[in-house]
Scaffold this active site. Structure first.
Site, mmCIF file in Angstrom:
data_model
loop_
_atom_site.group_PDB
_atom_site.id
_atom_site.type_symbol
_atom_site.label_atom_id
_atom_site.label_comp_id
_atom_site.label_asym_id
_atom_site.label_seq_id
_atom_site.Cartn_x
_atom_site.Cartn_y
_atom_site.Cartn_z
ATOM 1 N N GLN A 65 37.850 8.349 6.117
ATOM 2 C CA GLN A 65 36.483 8.275 6.624
ATOM 3 C C GLN A 65 36.382 9.019 7.951
ATOM 4 O O GLN A 65 36.615 8.456 9.015
ATOM 5 C CB GLN A 65 36.036 6.819 6.786
ATOM 6 N N PHE A 66 36.013 10.293 7.864
ATOM 7 C CA PHE A 66 35.926 11.122 9.062
ATOM 8 C C PHE A 66 34.861 10.619 10.024
ATOM 9 O O PHE A 66 34.925 10.878 11.227
ATOM 10 C CB PHE A 66 35.670 12.591 8.701
ATOM 11 N N THR A 67 33.898 9.851 9.530
ATOM 12 C CA THR A 67 32.808 9.385 10.389
ATOM 13 C C THR A 67 33.276 8.398 11.455
ATOM 14 O O THR A 67 32.514 8.088 12.374
ATOM 15 C CB THR A 67 31.670 8.756 9.564
#
Length: 149
Positions: free
Chosen positions: A78-80
């Site tokens: 999850q790059f967010t």
């Protein structure tokens, strides 16, 4: 590296409507990777997640780890987690490491976890995923290998 760690009764992840990973009792770990993350960060995060005492003992106290209870692990990229919302209304993701570089670090993390936990499931790196989480407690923790928080 960053993680959102949730103790779950069960969790699953779907891509295009198809289940690609699912676990029972254990931990759902959302993983974010940034520039400069190394094997040291991978080891730190792995050790924290697998050894956090967030499962109840016989007296109902949070004294047992995922490994102690033979729990399962669902790891989702999850790059967010590196989204910066301090300015404006649109998050900036410039601190998130690019896909090719972060995928290798993510895979290294998963491989190390699999050496210690019998059932480690994953989502599909870079895919749009639907994640179902039945949080237990709820117990939700934030971990940062740089100890920012």
């Amino acid at each position: 590296m960053r993680a959102v760690v949730q103790k779950v009764k069960k969790s699953s992840v779907k891509v295009d409507g198809k289940v690609v990973g699912q676990i029972g009792k254990g931990i759902n770990a959302l993983i974010g990777i940034t520039e400069g993350d190394t094997l040291e960060d991978i080891e730190y995060l792995k050790n924290k997640i697998l050894n956090l005492r967030i499962f109840e003992d016989e007296e109902g106290k949070l004294n047992k780890s995922l490994k102690d209870v033979n729990g399962e692990l669902l790891v989702i990229s999850q790059f967010t987690l590196y989204g910066d919302c301090r300015r404006g209304r649109r998050p900036s993701f410039i601190e998130a490491l690019s896909g090719d570089k972060s995928e290798k670090i993510y895979n290294d993390f998963v491989d190390l976890c699999r050496k210690e936990v019998p059932n480690v499931q994953t989502g599909v790196f870079g895919a749009h995923m639907d994640v179902d989480i039945q949080n237990d407690g709820p117990v939700t923790l934030l971990i940062d290998s740089k100890k920012v928080f």
